[in-house]
Design a protein around this motif. Sequence first.
Motif, PDB file in Angstrom:
ATOM      1  N   GLY A   1       0.709  -1.267   0.000  1.00 51.25           N
ATOM      2  CA  GLY A   1       0.000   0.000   0.000  1.00 51.25           C
ATOM      3  C   GLY A   1       0.736   1.314   0.000  1.00 51.25           C
ATOM      4  N   ASN A   2       0.008   2.294   0.483  1.00 45.33           N
ATOM      5  CA  ASN A   2       0.344   3.699   0.299  1.00 45.33           C
ATOM      6  C   ASN A   2       1.240   4.264   1.401  1.00 45.33           C
ATOM      7  OD1 ASN A   2       0.376   6.394  -0.212  1.00 45.33           O
ATOM      8  ND2 ASN A   2      -1.822   6.716   0.028  1.00 45.33           N
ATOM      9  N   LEU A   3       2.546   4.237   1.129  1.00 37.80           N
ATOM     10  CA  LEU A   3       3.502   4.829   2.065  1.00 37.80           C
ATOM     11  C   LEU A   3       3.794   6.258   1.681  1.00 37.80           C
ATOM     12  CD1 LEU A   3       6.147   2.005   1.872  1.00 37.80           C
ATOM     13  CD2 LEU A   3       4.457   2.322   3.649  1.00 37.80           C
ATOM     14  N   ARG A   4       3.496   6.572   0.426  1.00 37.30           N
ATOM     15  CA  ARG A   4       3.913   7.848  -0.114  1.00 37.30           C
ATOM     16  C   ARG A   4       3.288   9.023   0.636  1.00 37.30           C
ATOM     17  NH1 ARG A   4       6.050   9.714  -5.290  1.00 37.30           N
ATOM     18  NH2 ARG A   4       6.079   7.596  -6.091  1.00 37.30           N
ATOM     19  N   SER A   5       2.017   8.855   1.027  1.00 37.09           N
ATOM     20  CA  SER A   5       1.351   9.960   1.719  1.00 37.09           C
ATOM     21  C   SER A   5       2.017  10.245   3.060  1.00 37.09           C
ATOM     22  CB  SER A   5      -0.124   9.633   1.943  1.00 37.09           C
ATOM     23  OG  SER A   5      -0.746   9.405   0.718  1.00 37.09           O
TER      24      SER A   5
ATOM     25  N   ASN B   1       5.230  11.944   2.285  1.00 33.89           N
ATOM     26  CA  ASN B   1       4.950  13.315   1.854  1.00 33.89           C
ATOM     27  C   ASN B   1       4.628  14.223   3.037  1.00 33.89           C
ATOM     28  OD1 ASN B   1       5.362  12.778  -0.852  1.00 33.89           O
ATOM     29  ND2 ASN B   1       3.198  12.446  -1.306  1.00 33.89           N
TER      30      ASN B   1
ATOM     31  N   LYS C   1      -4.183  11.447   5.820  1.00 33.58           N
ATOM     32  CA  LYS C   1      -5.307  11.610   4.888  1.00 33.58           C
ATOM     33  C   LYS C   1      -6.358  12.521   5.494  1.00 33.58           C
ATOM     34  CE  LYS C   1      -3.843   9.405   1.565  1.00 33.58           C
ATOM     35  NZ  LYS C   1      -3.813  10.022   0.232  1.00 33.58           N
TER      36      LYS C   1
ATOM     37  N   LEU D   1      -7.726   9.470  -1.911  1.00 33.64           N
ATOM     38  CA  LEU D   1      -7.743   9.517  -3.372  1.00 33.64           C
ATOM     39  C   LEU D   1      -8.126   8.144  -3.926  1.00 33.64           C
ATOM     40  CD1 LEU D   1      -4.245  11.255  -3.769  1.00 33.64           C
ATOM     41  CD2 LEU D   1      -6.469  12.391  -3.723  1.00 33.64           C
TER      42      LEU D   1
ATOM     43  N   LEU E   1      -1.401   2.413  -5.962  1.00 38.14           N
ATOM     44  CA  LEU E   1      -1.285   2.578  -4.512  1.00 38.14           C
ATOM     45  C   LEU E   1       0.097   3.123  -4.139  1.00 38.14           C
ATOM     46  CD1 LEU E   1      -3.079  -0.709  -3.392  1.00 38.14           C
ATOM     47  CD2 LEU E   1      -4.023   1.601  -3.377  1.00 38.14           C
TER      48      LEU E   1
ATOM     49  N   SER F   1       1.835   5.000  -5.928  1.00 35.14           N
ATOM     50  CA  SER F   1       1.899   6.397  -6.370  1.00 35.14           C
ATOM     51  C   SER F   1       1.222   7.337  -5.386  1.00 35.14           C
ATOM     52  CB  SER F   1       1.237   6.553  -7.736  1.00 35.14           C
ATOM     53  OG  SER F   1       1.876   5.716  -8.662  1.00 35.14           O
ATOM     54  N   GLY F   2       0.390   6.780  -4.509  1.00 36.85           N
ATOM     55  CA  GLY F   2      -0.265   7.640  -3.521  1.00 36.85           C
ATOM     56  C   GLY F   2      -1.775   7.501  -3.486  1.00 36.85           C
ATOM     57  N   ALA F   3      -2.336   6.627  -4.324  1.00 37.22           N
ATOM     58  CA  ALA F   3      -3.782   6.389  -4.265  1.00 37.22           C
ATOM     59  C   ALA F   3      -4.106   5.561  -3.021  1.00 37.22           C
ATOM     60  CB  ALA F   3      -4.254   5.648  -5.510  1.00 37.22           C
ATOM     61  N   ASP F   4      -5.287   5.762  -2.465  1.00 36.29           N
ATOM     62  CA  ASP F   4      -5.710   4.973  -1.309  1.00 36.29           C
ATOM     63  C   ASP F   4      -6.605   3.827  -1.708  1.00 36.29           C
ATOM     64  OD1 ASP F   4      -4.727   6.740   0.960  1.00 36.29           O
ATOM     65  OD2 ASP F   4      -5.699   8.104  -0.436  1.00 36.29           O
ATOM     66  N   LYS F   5      -7.349   4.051  -2.801  1.00 36.52           N
ATOM     67  CA  LYS F   5      -8.278   3.027  -3.257  1.00 36.52           C
ATOM     68  C   LYS F   5      -8.198   2.941  -4.777  1.00 36.52           C
ATOM     69  CE  LYS F   5     -11.761   5.126  -0.788  1.00 36.52           C
ATOM     70  NZ  LYS F   5     -13.152   5.288  -0.338  1.00 36.52           N
TER      71      LYS F   5
END
Lengths: 204, 252
Positions: free
Chosen positions: A10-14, A17, A184, B77, B93, B95-99
């Motif tokens: 999943g999303n580590l980028r956020s 950032n 988020k 996002l 995901l 890239s920064g997407a959550d779903k």
Amino acid sequence: MIAIIDYGAGNLRSVANAVALLGYDGRVTSSPRDVMSAQSVILPGVGAAADTVVSLKSHGLDQAIKEIISKGTPFLAVCVGLQVLFEETQEGGGCQCLGLLPGKVKKLPSSVKVPHIGWNNVRQANPHYLFDGIADGAFFYFVHSYYAEPASDGNVIGATDYGLNFASAVAFGNTVATQFHPEKSGAAGLKMYDNFLKRAIRGN
Amino acid sequence: MLTRRIIPCLDVTGGRVVKGQSFLNLRDAGDPVALAKYYYEQGADELAFLDITATVESRKTMAGIIAELSKHVFMPLTVGGGIRTIADMREMLLSGADKVAINTAAVARPELITEGALKFGSQCIVVAIDAKRAGAGKWVVRTHSATQASGLDAVAWARKAAEMGAGELLVTSIDSDGQKTGYDNELNRAISESVPVPLIASGGAGTLEHIFDAFDSGRADAALAASIFHYGTYSISQVKDYLAQKGIAVRR
């Protein structure tokens, strides 16, 4: 350096950032050595708990996390990151977690739509620096199907209602964990990262 | 209390947002990053990005856009359009997407829903359903941007998608889409009441009352809209003020 643990989901980028935006030196890593030498460590939470525990173990990150928590390195865990700190979860038919905090992780009740997705209030249950400058009852973004039930109310710093009243933020020693995603959650979430990082890096 | 979500949807092709947004008075009104910032500051609850070209190349462009805007925009996002494999999901995901929203690929191979849910968690997997009315209380699913019949009943497919691990359903009424005559509340309600997961209503928003109806009679958990926001008919806060006044819980 702030280690942002990468366990392959999943999303580590956020998270990275948010850390960068606040002016801190974050490093996304799956190396236990980086984790152990970091000034502060963040465990982001995306994915399934059982999968997360397996991934952490396969990288030797479970031991690294236990070590930094016991030596008092400031540690922030988010969402599934919070869940894996407990003893066990019902997810995936039941699985053992890291057992760092007494309590269990359970499925949200079927009286409400699950997953719990969206913005919900966080009531500040016990005063904590993580909430400095954040209004009691502020909105944060949630996306999860399981919730933690800590054995002791003393560890609960934030609570949220959804089908039941559950612990949405917990703390012990220098560890804090949130079920919601501060990265988020707009301005309130960034403030929370700032509170954590300021205390972790600058000690105030 | 969990609030109902208002989700602006950006249709993207070749790295640019299509549909008019001239009202915005931004130097570059078709720039998805600028628009995302604009809606973030306005108080949108989430953003949806739909890649309407849906080729390998356009997906790469989309991933780049998401990576850039997630530096500035700290909100949920969702990305859809042309996502066919676990690798496609992972790319978005990371890239920064959550779903990620899947539609045609999920109809073609429903196991993709389960595979995605096991890999990334159910909360990451949105199944998008394009439904066309086929008589009283009956809707059928169409795929490939609503150009092909699938033979599936929309309510039955929604139930199956949820059983297979979808964390959320994005239901678009093909009949209402772009008509500004209101969401298909009968469709949304039929689906919402037969699945345990949240439902995002899409297609047909033209007035504030339409959005209220989507929550009230349509039983939606979130309302997605494009043109009313892009053309500046209403701001996010106008929508939320109206809903709050009518007793719908919103984040303000």
